[in-house]
Write a protein that holds these residues in place. Structure first.
Motif, PDB file in Angstrom:
ATOM      1  N   ILE A  93      14.045   6.995   7.338  1.00 16.04           N
ATOM      2  CA  ILE A  93      12.704   7.460   6.958  1.00 16.04           C
ATOM      3  C   ILE A  93      12.107   6.557   5.881  1.00 16.04           C
ATOM      4  CG2 ILE A  93      11.461   9.345   5.816  1.00 16.04           C
ATOM      5  CD1 ILE A  93      13.368  11.270   7.317  1.00 16.04           C
ATOM      6  N   ILE A  94      12.906   6.190   4.887  1.00 12.92           N
ATOM      7  CA  ILE A  94      12.401   5.320   3.814  1.00 12.92           C
ATOM      8  C   ILE A  94      12.020   3.956   4.366  1.00 12.92           C
ATOM      9  CG2 ILE A  94      13.111   4.082   1.723  1.00 12.92           C
ATOM     10  CD1 ILE A  94      14.743   6.619   0.995  1.00 12.92           C
ATOM     11  N   VAL A  95      12.872   3.379   5.225  1.00 14.02           N
ATOM     12  CA  VAL A  95      12.568   2.067   5.813  1.00 14.02           C
ATOM     13  C   VAL A  95      11.302   2.153   6.660  1.00 14.02           C
ATOM     14  CG1 VAL A  95      13.407   0.360   7.488  1.00 14.02           C
ATOM     15  CG2 VAL A  95      14.928   1.211   5.706  1.00 14.02           C
ATOM     16  N   SER A  96      11.122   3.241   7.384  1.00  9.03           N
ATOM     17  CA  SER A  96       9.913   3.413   8.196  1.00  9.03           C
ATOM     18  C   SER A  96       8.674   3.449   7.312  1.00  9.03           C
ATOM     19  CB  SER A  96       9.995   4.703   9.004  1.00  9.03           C
ATOM     20  OG  SER A  96      11.083   4.656   9.883  1.00  9.03           O
ATOM     21  N   TRP A  97       8.725   4.231   6.230  1.00  8.66           N
ATOM     22  CA  TRP A  97       7.575   4.322   5.338  1.00  8.66           C
ATOM     23  C   TRP A  97       7.267   2.974   4.693  1.00  8.66           C
ATOM     24  CZ3 TRP A  97       3.796   7.707   4.530  1.00  8.66           C
ATOM     25  CH2 TRP A  97       3.952   8.987   5.052  1.00  8.66           C
ATOM     26  N   VAL A  98       8.290   2.248   4.267  1.00 10.22           N
ATOM     27  CA  VAL A  98       8.081   0.930   3.657  1.00 10.22           C
ATOM     28  C   VAL A  98       7.492  -0.022   4.689  1.00 10.22           C
ATOM     29  CG1 VAL A  98       9.282  -1.066   2.673  1.00 10.22           C
ATOM     30  CG2 VAL A  98       9.826   1.226   1.868  1.00 10.22           C
ATOM     31  N   GLY A  99       7.974   0.035   5.915  1.00 13.05           N
ATOM     32  CA  GLY A  99       7.427  -0.815   6.975  1.00 13.05           C
ATOM     33  C   GLY A  99       5.957  -0.529   7.241  1.00 13.05           C
ATOM     34  N   VAL A 100       5.604   0.736   7.297  1.00 14.53           N
ATOM     35  CA  VAL A 100       4.198   1.104   7.522  1.00 14.53           C
ATOM     36  C   VAL A 100       3.341   0.660   6.344  1.00 14.53           C
ATOM     37  CG1 VAL A 100       2.617   3.068   7.733  1.00 14.53           C
ATOM     38  CG2 VAL A 100       4.717   3.000   9.086  1.00 14.53           C
ATOM     39  N   TYR A 101       3.847   0.823   5.121  1.00  9.59           N
ATOM     40  CA  TYR A 101       3.095   0.407   3.933  1.00  9.59           C
ATOM     41  C   TYR A 101       2.875  -1.104   3.938  1.00  9.59           C
ATOM     42  CZ  TYR A 101       1.943  -0.465  -0.947  1.00  9.59           C
ATOM     43  OH  TYR A 101       1.347  -0.878  -2.107  1.00  9.59           O
ATOM     44  N   ILE A 102       3.907  -1.880   4.252  1.00  9.07           N
ATOM     45  CA  ILE A 102       3.766  -3.339   4.299  1.00  9.07           C
ATOM     46  C   ILE A 102       2.791  -3.738   5.406  1.00  9.07           C
ATOM     47  CG2 ILE A 102       5.016  -5.461   4.854  1.00  9.07           C
ATOM     48  CD1 ILE A 102       7.443  -4.253   3.367  1.00  9.07           C
ATOM     49  N   PHE A 103       2.906  -3.093   6.550  1.00  3.35           N
ATOM     50  CA  PHE A 103       1.980  -3.372   7.665  1.00  3.35           C
ATOM     51  C   PHE A 103       0.541  -3.083   7.243  1.00  3.35           C
ATOM     52  CE2 PHE A 103      -0.243  -1.917  11.535  1.00  3.35           C
ATOM     53  CZ  PHE A 103      -0.178  -3.099  12.265  1.00  3.35           C
ATOM     54  N   TYR A 104       0.315  -1.992   6.521  1.00  2.00           N
ATOM     55  CA  TYR A 104      -1.024  -1.634   6.057  1.00  2.00           C
ATOM     56  C   TYR A 104      -1.538  -2.657   5.039  1.00  2.00           C
ATOM     57  CZ  TYR A 104      -4.696   0.969   3.672  1.00  2.00           C
ATOM     58  OH  TYR A 104      -5.876   1.349   3.108  1.00  2.00           O
ATOM     59  N   MET A 105      -0.685  -3.100   4.138  1.00  2.00           N
ATOM     60  CA  MET A 105      -1.113  -4.026   3.098  1.00  2.00           C
ATOM     61  C   MET A 105      -1.396  -5.424   3.668  1.00  2.00           C
ATOM     62  SD  MET A 105      -1.359  -2.218   0.493  1.00  2.00           S
ATOM     63  CE  MET A 105      -1.561  -3.330  -0.866  1.00  2.00           C
ATOM     64  N   MET A 106      -0.771  -5.789   4.767  1.00  2.00           N
ATOM     65  CA  MET A 106      -0.980  -7.129   5.345  1.00  2.00           C
ATOM     66  C   MET A 106      -2.311  -7.193   6.117  1.00  2.00           C
ATOM     67  SD  MET A 106       2.380  -8.784   5.105  1.00  2.00           S
ATOM     68  CE  MET A 106       2.328 -10.054   6.197  1.00  2.00           C
ATOM     69  N   ARG A 107      -2.864  -6.064   6.500  1.00  2.00           N
ATOM     70  CA  ARG A 107      -4.112  -6.082   7.276  1.00  2.00           C
ATOM     71  C   ARG A 107      -5.273  -6.464   6.418  1.00  2.00           C
ATOM     72  NH1 ARG A 107      -5.472  -1.035   9.995  1.00  2.00           N
ATOM     73  NH2 ARG A 107      -6.821  -2.318  11.243  1.00  2.00           N
TER      74      ARG A 107
END
Length: 48
Positions: free
Chosen positions: A34-48
């Motif tokens: 769950i933590i890795v998923s949230w971090v992945g989504v956050y990084i994906f959001y910040m790269m846009r």
């Protein structure tokens, strides 16, 4: 004699307790996922 009976009850309770090591590992792995998923989504959001 009461002391001996209490001792036997305690030891039988100890023997009946389930081994929860596998459950603990499963819960920890789920938490890491769950933590890795949230971090992945956050990084994906910040790269846009």
């Amino acid at each position: 004699m009461g002391s001996l009976q209490q001792k036997n009850e305690r030891s039988s309770e100890k023997d009946q307790s389930p081994n929860l090591k596998g459950t603990f590992i499963s819960v920890m792995l789920l938490g890491v996922f769950i933590i890795v998923s949230w971090v992945g989504v956050y990084i994906f959001y910040m790269m846009r």
